[in-house]
Scaffold this motif. Sequence first.
Motif, PDB file in Angstrom:
ATOM      1  N   LYS A   1      54.962  55.553  34.368  1.00  0.00           N
ATOM      2  CA  LYS A   1      54.567  56.844  33.812  1.00  0.00           C
ATOM      3  C   LYS A   1      55.072  56.909  32.372  1.00  0.00           C
ATOM      4  O   LYS A   1      56.233  56.579  32.097  1.00  0.00           O
ATOM      5  CB  LYS A   1      55.166  57.992  34.626  1.00  0.00           C
ATOM      6  CG  LYS A   1      54.655  59.343  34.245  1.00  0.00           C
ATOM      7  CD  LYS A   1      55.139  60.398  35.218  1.00  0.00           C
ATOM      8  CE  LYS A   1      54.406  61.696  34.980  1.00  0.00           C
ATOM      9  NZ  LYS A   1      54.719  62.664  36.022  1.00  0.00           N
ATOM     10  N   ILE A   2      54.216  57.329  31.479  1.00  0.00           N
ATOM     11  CA  ILE A   2      54.581  57.441  30.068  1.00  0.00           C
ATOM     12  C   ILE A   2      55.383  58.719  29.898  1.00  0.00           C
ATOM     13  O   ILE A   2      54.904  59.815  30.218  1.00  0.00           O
ATOM     14  CB  ILE A   2      53.316  57.459  29.186  1.00  0.00           C
ATOM     15  CG1 ILE A   2      52.527  56.166  29.410  1.00  0.00           C
ATOM     16  CG2 ILE A   2      53.687  57.633  27.717  1.00  0.00           C
ATOM     17  CD1 ILE A   2      51.143  56.182  28.824  1.00  0.00           C
TER      18      ILE A   2
ATOM     19  N   LEU B   1      44.154  55.491  23.585  1.00  0.00           N
ATOM     20  CA  LEU B   1      45.364  56.274  23.361  1.00  0.00           C
ATOM     21  C   LEU B   1      45.935  56.664  24.718  1.00  0.00           C
ATOM     22  O   LEU B   1      45.245  57.272  25.550  1.00  0.00           O
ATOM     23  CB  LEU B   1      45.056  57.538  22.547  1.00  0.00           C
ATOM     24  CG  LEU B   1      46.228  58.503  22.364  1.00  0.00           C
ATOM     25  CD1 LEU B   1      47.318  57.854  21.504  1.00  0.00           C
ATOM     26  CD2 LEU B   1      45.760  59.807  21.734  1.00  0.00           C
ATOM     27  N   PHE B   2      47.183  56.305  24.961  1.00  0.00           N
ATOM     28  CA  PHE B   2      47.874  56.671  26.196  1.00  0.00           C
ATOM     29  C   PHE B   2      48.808  57.833  25.878  1.00  0.00           C
ATOM     30  O   PHE B   2      49.605  57.760  24.940  1.00  0.00           O
ATOM     31  CB  PHE B   2      48.662  55.480  26.745  1.00  0.00           C
ATOM     32  CG  PHE B   2      47.780  54.348  27.194  1.00  0.00           C
ATOM     33  CD1 PHE B   2      47.273  54.328  28.481  1.00  0.00           C
ATOM     34  CD2 PHE B   2      47.460  53.313  26.321  1.00  0.00           C
ATOM     35  CE1 PHE B   2      46.453  53.296  28.898  1.00  0.00           C
ATOM     36  CE2 PHE B   2      46.643  52.276  26.735  1.00  0.00           C
ATOM     37  CZ  PHE B   2      46.136  52.256  28.023  1.00  0.00           C
TER      38      PHE B   2
ATOM     39  N   ILE C   1      50.133  54.328  33.810  1.00  0.00           N
ATOM     40  CA  ILE C   1      49.369  53.115  33.529  1.00  0.00           C
ATOM     41  C   ILE C   1      49.829  52.045  34.511  1.00  0.00           C
ATOM     42  O   ILE C   1      50.917  52.131  35.083  1.00  0.00           O
ATOM     43  CB  ILE C   1      49.545  52.637  32.071  1.00  0.00           C
ATOM     44  CG1 ILE C   1      51.012  52.358  31.745  1.00  0.00           C
ATOM     45  CG2 ILE C   1      48.969  53.652  31.097  1.00  0.00           C
ATOM     46  CD1 ILE C   1      51.236  51.750  30.388  1.00  0.00           C
ATOM     47  N   GLY C   2      48.986  51.077  34.722  1.00  0.00           N
ATOM     48  CA  GLY C   2      49.329  50.030  35.679  1.00  0.00           C
ATOM     49  C   GLY C   2      48.985  48.653  35.150  1.00  0.00           C
ATOM     50  O   GLY C   2      48.153  48.500  34.264  1.00  0.00           O
ATOM     51  N   VAL C   3      49.661  47.681  35.712  1.00  0.00           N
ATOM     52  CA  VAL C   3      49.409  46.285  35.388  1.00  0.00           C
ATOM     53  C   VAL C   3      49.124  45.555  36.691  1.00  0.00           C
ATOM     54  O   VAL C   3      49.904  45.654  37.647  1.00  0.00           O
ATOM     55  CB  VAL C   3      50.631  45.632  34.698  1.00  0.00           C
ATOM     56  CG1 VAL C   3      50.412  44.134  34.499  1.00  0.00           C
ATOM     57  CG2 VAL C   3      50.942  46.321  33.377  1.00  0.00           C
ATOM     58  N   SER C   4      48.013  44.850  36.730  1.00  0.00           N
ATOM     59  CA  SER C   4      47.704  44.007  37.876  1.00  0.00           C
ATOM     60  C   SER C   4      48.407  42.675  37.675  1.00  0.00           C
ATOM     61  O   SER C   4      48.026  41.888  36.804  1.00  0.00           O
ATOM     62  CB  SER C   4      46.193  43.790  37.996  1.00  0.00           C
ATOM     63  OG  SER C   4      45.951  42.772  38.952  1.00  0.00           O
ATOM     64  N   LEU C   5      49.453  42.429  38.460  1.00  0.00           N
ATOM     65  CA  LEU C   5      50.178  41.167  38.352  1.00  0.00           C
ATOM     66  C   LEU C   5      49.295  40.007  38.783  1.00  0.00           C
ATOM     67  O   LEU C   5      49.386  38.910  38.233  1.00  0.00           O
ATOM     68  CB  LEU C   5      51.457  41.218  39.182  1.00  0.00           C
ATOM     69  CG  LEU C   5      52.446  42.311  38.771  1.00  0.00           C
ATOM     70  CD1 LEU C   5      53.672  42.286  39.669  1.00  0.00           C
ATOM     71  CD2 LEU C   5      52.836  42.198  37.323  1.00  0.00           C
ATOM     72  N   THR C   6      48.424  40.259  39.744  1.00  0.00           N
ATOM     73  CA  THR C   6      47.500  39.221  40.191  1.00  0.00           C
ATOM     74  C   THR C   6      46.616  38.768  39.032  1.00  0.00           C
ATOM     75  O   THR C   6      46.439  37.566  38.805  1.00  0.00           O
ATOM     76  CB  THR C   6      46.637  39.736  41.357  1.00  0.00           C
ATOM     77  OG1 THR C   6      47.509  40.213  42.390  1.00  0.00           O
ATOM     78  CG2 THR C   6      45.739  38.659  41.911  1.00  0.00           C
ATOM     79  N   LEU C   7      46.078  39.709  38.274  1.00  0.00           N
ATOM     80  CA  LEU C   7      45.241  39.352  37.126  1.00  0.00           C
ATOM     81  C   LEU C   7      46.071  38.749  35.997  1.00  0.00           C
ATOM     82  O   LEU C   7      45.629  37.797  35.345  1.00  0.00           O
ATOM     83  CB  LEU C   7      44.466  40.571  36.618  1.00  0.00           C
ATOM     84  CG  LEU C   7      43.356  41.081  37.529  1.00  0.00           C
ATOM     85  CD1 LEU C   7      42.718  42.351  36.958  1.00  0.00           C
ATOM     86  CD2 LEU C   7      42.306  40.017  37.753  1.00  0.00           C
TER      87      LEU C   7
ATOM     88  N   ALA D   1      55.446  37.928  35.884  1.00  0.00           N
ATOM     89  CA  ALA D   1      56.225  39.112  36.255  1.00  0.00           C
ATOM     90  C   ALA D   1      56.121  39.362  37.753  1.00  0.00           C
ATOM     91  O   ALA D   1      55.718  40.439  38.188  1.00  0.00           O
ATOM     92  CB  ALA D   1      55.734  40.322  35.464  1.00  0.00           C
ATOM     93  N   ALA D   2      56.483  38.371  38.554  1.00  0.00           N
ATOM     94  CA  ALA D   2      56.327  38.483  40.010  1.00  0.00           C
ATOM     95  C   ALA D   2      57.073  39.673  40.610  1.00  0.00           C
ATOM     96  O   ALA D   2      56.674  40.199  41.639  1.00  0.00           O
ATOM     97  CB  ALA D   2      56.782  37.191  40.679  1.00  0.00           C
ATOM     98  N   PHE D   3      58.145  40.100  39.950  1.00  0.00           N
ATOM     99  CA  PHE D   3      58.931  41.233  40.447  1.00  0.00           C
ATOM    100  C   PHE D   3      58.851  42.427  39.501  1.00  0.00           C
ATOM    101  O   PHE D   3      59.750  43.245  39.447  1.00  0.00           O
ATOM    102  CB  PHE D   3      60.394  40.822  40.629  1.00  0.00           C
ATOM    103  CG  PHE D   3      60.605  39.809  41.712  1.00  0.00           C
ATOM    104  CD1 PHE D   3      60.721  40.203  43.032  1.00  0.00           C
ATOM    105  CD2 PHE D   3      60.678  38.452  41.413  1.00  0.00           C
ATOM    106  CE1 PHE D   3      60.909  39.268  44.037  1.00  0.00           C
ATOM    107  CE2 PHE D   3      60.869  37.509  42.408  1.00  0.00           C
ATOM    108  CZ  PHE D   3      60.980  37.921  43.726  1.00  0.00           C
ATOM    109  N   GLY D   4      57.776  42.522  38.738  1.00  0.00           N
ATOM    110  CA  GLY D   4      57.700  43.545  37.703  1.00  0.00           C
ATOM    111  C   GLY D   4      58.479  43.032  36.501  1.00  0.00           C
ATOM    112  O   GLY D   4      58.750  41.842  36.388  1.00  0.00           O
TER     113      GLY D   4
END
Length: 187
Positions: free
Chosen positions: A69-70, A81-82, A88-94, A124-127
């Motif tokens: 969360k920003i 612009l966020f 926001i999210g990050v797909s670790l798989t991608l 970033a397997a664990f974030g």
Amino acid sequence: AGHETSATSLTWALYYLHAFPQIKERLKEELSIHSQDSFIETLFQSNYLDCIVNEALRLEPPVPFVTRKIINRNFQMGERLFKVGEEIGVSLTLLHQQPHIWEEAHLFNPDRFEKRRFSPYEFAAFGGGIRKCIGAELSLMEIKILLAHFLSSFDCQLLEGVVPISKVMQITVGPRKKIMVSFKKRS
């Protein structure tokens, strides 16, 4: 989720090791040079074991998506612009499949971790950052100890040659079906 993520990651690591017998044999050879008296101490000096675990985590991150969360200030990324309050999210798989970072990203290749140290923006397997999973180091220790102990205690063979399909369990991702193996205790 700590026990589920570690168990799932161990399952994937065991699957990939047994799907690639030459990699398993190389690891067994490296681990066999360690005496039983100093097994745990020297286990953590095994660079190839680290590479194998990291590569399994790259291909099958136990938690495939992280969000944040920003809270401090708005920021611009590209044309987007966020704003404060947005998530926001990050797909670790991608992230772990980006062709400009990972050559032949779909292949299980632990050697890539011997050749290069990847940044937290690439692996970033664990974030990552200050919000990285607090149990990451414990999980890595558990996986390495159990994997090495299993390999030194049992001979295994996959019963099915089909690559398992992943499914979302709760917040984690694991194999959709059981991964079937035959194993016997070493004498």
